[in-house]
Scaffold this active site. Structure first.
Site, PDB file in Angstrom:
ATOM      1  N   ALA A 236      48.706  33.036  34.739  1.00 51.88           N
ATOM      2  CA  ALA A 236      47.781  32.440  34.115  1.00 51.88           C
ATOM      3  C   ALA A 236      47.346  32.846  32.989  1.00 51.88           C
ATOM      4  CB  ALA A 236      46.326  32.203  35.111  1.00 51.88           C
TER       5      ALA A 236
ATOM      6  N   GLY B 207      50.299  33.647  38.430  1.00 52.27           N
ATOM      7  CA  GLY B 207      50.709  32.323  38.212  1.00 52.27           C
ATOM      8  C   GLY B 207      51.925  31.785  38.162  1.00 52.27           C
TER       9      GLY B 207
ATOM     10  N   GLU C  18      53.575  32.300  41.569  1.00 53.27           N
ATOM     11  CA  GLU C  18      52.949  31.135  42.433  1.00 53.27           C
ATOM     12  C   GLU C  18      53.818  29.861  41.689  1.00 53.27           C
ATOM     13  OE1 GLU C  18      48.849  32.225  41.070  1.00 53.27           O
ATOM     14  OE2 GLU C  18      48.473  31.932  43.231  1.00 53.27           O
TER      15      GLU C  18
ATOM     16  N   GLU D  43      46.788  39.988  40.354  1.00 52.98           N
ATOM     17  CA  GLU D  43      45.396  39.820  40.204  1.00 52.98           C
ATOM     18  C   GLU D  43      44.499  40.861  40.433  1.00 52.98           C
ATOM     19  OE1 GLU D  43      48.029  38.015  41.445  1.00 52.98           O
ATOM     20  OE2 GLU D  43      47.851  35.972  40.811  1.00 52.98           O
TER      21      GLU D  43
HETATM   22  N1  COA Z   1      47.626  35.673  29.622  1.00 50.90           N
HETATM   23  C1  COA Z   1      47.688  35.744  28.324  1.00 50.90           C
HETATM   24  N2  COA Z   1      48.365  36.285  27.336  1.00 50.90           N
HETATM   25  C2  COA Z   1      49.335  37.123  28.037  1.00 50.90           C
HETATM   26  C3  COA Z   1      49.665  37.142  29.420  1.00 50.90           C
HETATM   27  C4  COA Z   1      48.791  36.348  30.248  1.00 50.90           C
HETATM   28  N3  COA Z   1      48.892  36.405  31.493  1.00 50.90           N
HETATM   29  N4  COA Z   1      50.663  37.900  29.672  1.00 50.90           N
HETATM   30  C5  COA Z   1      51.033  38.422  28.515  1.00 50.90           C
HETATM   31  N5  COA Z   1      50.412  37.934  27.501  1.00 50.90           N
HETATM   32  C6  COA Z   1      50.432  38.172  25.954  1.00 50.90           C
HETATM   33  C7  COA Z   1      49.834  39.277  25.552  1.00 50.90           C
HETATM   34  O1  COA Z   1      48.589  39.287  25.478  1.00 50.90           O
HETATM   35  C8  COA Z   1      50.556  39.512  24.259  1.00 50.90           C
HETATM   36  O2  COA Z   1      50.077  38.723  23.430  1.00 50.90           O
HETATM   37  P1  COA Z   1      49.858  39.430  21.884  1.00 50.90           P
HETATM   38  O3  COA Z   1      51.202  39.455  21.209  1.00 50.90           O
HETATM   39  O4  COA Z   1      49.112  38.260  21.218  1.00 50.90           O
HETATM   40  O5  COA Z   1      49.056  40.877  22.146  1.00 50.90           O
HETATM   41  C9  COA Z   1      52.065  39.159  24.714  1.00 50.90           C
HETATM   42  O6  COA Z   1      51.944  37.949  25.342  1.00 50.90           O
HETATM   43  C10 COA Z   1      53.294  39.692  24.791  1.00 50.90           C
HETATM   44  O7  COA Z   1      52.793  40.732  26.088  1.00 50.90           O
HETATM   45  P2  COA Z   1      52.849  42.055  26.157  1.00 50.90           P
HETATM   46  O8  COA Z   1      51.606  42.532  27.231  1.00 50.90           O
HETATM   47  O9  COA Z   1      52.450  42.682  24.734  1.00 50.90           O
HETATM   48  O10 COA Z   1      54.186  42.560  26.571  1.00 50.90           O
HETATM   49  P3  COA Z   1      54.749  43.580  27.367  1.00 50.90           P
HETATM   50  O11 COA Z   1      55.999  43.768  27.518  1.00 50.90           O
HETATM   51  O12 COA Z   1      54.007  45.005  26.817  1.00 50.90           O
HETATM   52  O13 COA Z   1      54.027  43.706  29.059  1.00 50.90           O
HETATM   53  C11 COA Z   1      53.736  42.503  30.952  1.00 50.90           C
HETATM   54  C12 COA Z   1      54.681  42.728  29.680  1.00 50.90           C
HETATM   55  C13 COA Z   1      54.201  41.139  31.477  1.00 50.90           C
HETATM   56  C14 COA Z   1      53.645  43.441  31.826  1.00 50.90           C
HETATM   57  C15 COA Z   1      52.095  42.263  30.547  1.00 50.90           C
HETATM   58  O14 COA Z   1      52.240  41.533  29.422  1.00 50.90           O
HETATM   59  C16 COA Z   1      51.119  41.769  31.457  1.00 50.90           C
HETATM   60  O15 COA Z   1      50.768  42.705  32.163  1.00 50.90           O
HETATM   61  N6  COA Z   1      50.454  40.552  31.329  1.00 50.90           N
HETATM   62  C17 COA Z   1      49.628  39.841  32.385  1.00 50.90           C
HETATM   63  C18 COA Z   1      50.385  39.830  33.678  1.00 50.90           C
HETATM   64  C19 COA Z   1      49.248  39.342  34.692  1.00 50.90           C
HETATM   65  O16 COA Z   1      48.328  40.150  34.774  1.00 50.90           O
HETATM   66  N7  COA Z   1      49.379  38.231  35.081  1.00 50.90           N
HETATM   67  C20 COA Z   1      48.411  37.608  36.092  1.00 50.90           C
HETATM   68  C21 COA Z   1      47.391  36.898  35.357  1.00 50.90           C
HETATM   69  S1  COA Z   1      45.905  36.274  36.735  1.00 50.90           S
END
Ligand code: COA
Length: 260
Positions: free
Chosen positions: A67, A112, A115, A135
């Protein structure tokens, strides 16, 4: 086919490939993606040119990284419940769609995203795919059906471990757990899905819809799945396709199904 703000769609030989297109945000599910997915399922249900659907994510890094966390802001308890309800309604709609919808997981499928993949009828993973429900890192739990579908698909012990650890699993572990049906090199992901759907698309559409409905009944406590199967089996005898399928077998020819 309607245009979408966040989805690319391409229809070839009855297979609609849907690409969630926010690659700079790792295809995170914001309000617009939800609206588009909601409309998508309505549209494919009503569009006779669509026989089956692939959902994937834009770019080579992510299917969907969850999400959109920026939309969580200062939601109240009530607003949190409404968000979960909206997500669950849309994912239930995907799960109950009469046409096969399969997820091609081309990278991170987190929160999500995992999911969404689990709401699809089955999943194919690229070898770089990673699955998880992170989460609890945010002080949250999955809200779009994840606690339920993960336990259904991989069993309670493995599901609870993933839910409470926020650990990610790789594609081969997902295969071993039964979360995905196949793992293929990333470059071959869509082709694998297309070849599976090309075969499925030759089968009787109403029978396919009935299989999906009957199998989903396993998890519907308001219904008896065996009784549902009896009713759906019986209904098949009222279809033109059932007569055509049986006749084609006896005449040693290929059946020509019309979905009636
Ligand atoms: N919501 C909003 N933005 C998100 C996102 C999310 N769930 N997941 C990634 N992004 C955005 C990041 O903020 C970043 O944006 P920016 O360039 O404007 O800063 C961009 O996508 C790239 O992500 P980044 O974190 O820089 O990539 P990474 O390779 O370092 O890490 C992940 C990849 C997937 C491990 C990491 O993005 C992450 O942990 N995301 C969240 C996952 C999560 O908790 N999901 C459940 C949500 S309830």
């Amino acid at each position: 086919m309607q245009q979408y703000q966040t989805l690319f769609t391409e229809l070839t030989n009855g297979i609609l490939t849907v690409t969630i297109n926010r690659p700079d945000k790792l295809n995170a599910l914001n309000k617009d993606v939800f609206t588009d997915l909601d409309n998508l399922v309505n549209n494919i249900t009503n569009d006779n040119t669509v026989k089956s659907v692939i959902i994937t994510g834009a770019g080579s890094k992510a299917f969907v990284a969850g999400a959109d966390i920026t939309e969580f802001g200062n939601l109240s308890i009530e607003e949190g419940k409404q968000l979960a309800k909206r997500g669950q309604d849309i994912f239930n709609k995907i799960e109950n769609c009469a046409k096969p919808i399969i997820a091609c997981v081309n990278g991170f499928a987190l929160g999500g995203g995992c999911e969404l993949a689990m709401a699809c009828h089955f999943r194919i993973a690229a070898d770089n795919a990673k699955f998880g429900q992170p989460e609890v890192n945010l002080g949250l739990i999955p809200g779009y059906g994840g606690t339920q579908r993960l336990a259904q698909l991989i069993g309670k012990g493995r599901a609870i471990e993933l839910l409470i650890s926020a650990n990610m699993i790789d594609a081969n572990t997902a295969l071993q757990y039964g979360l995905v049906n196949y793992v293929v090199p990333q470059a071959e992901l869509l082709q694998k899905a297309i070849s599976i759907l090309e075969n499925i698309n030759t089968k009787a559409p109403l029978a396919i819809a009935a299989c999906i409905k009957a199998a989903n009944t396993v998890w519907d406590e308001s219904k008896n799945g065996f009784n549902e199967e009896i009713a759906l089996f019986g209904n098949c005898f009222g279809t033109e396709d059932m007569k055509e399928g049986s006749a084609a077998f006896l005449e040693k020819r290929k059946a020509n199904f019309i979905g009636k």
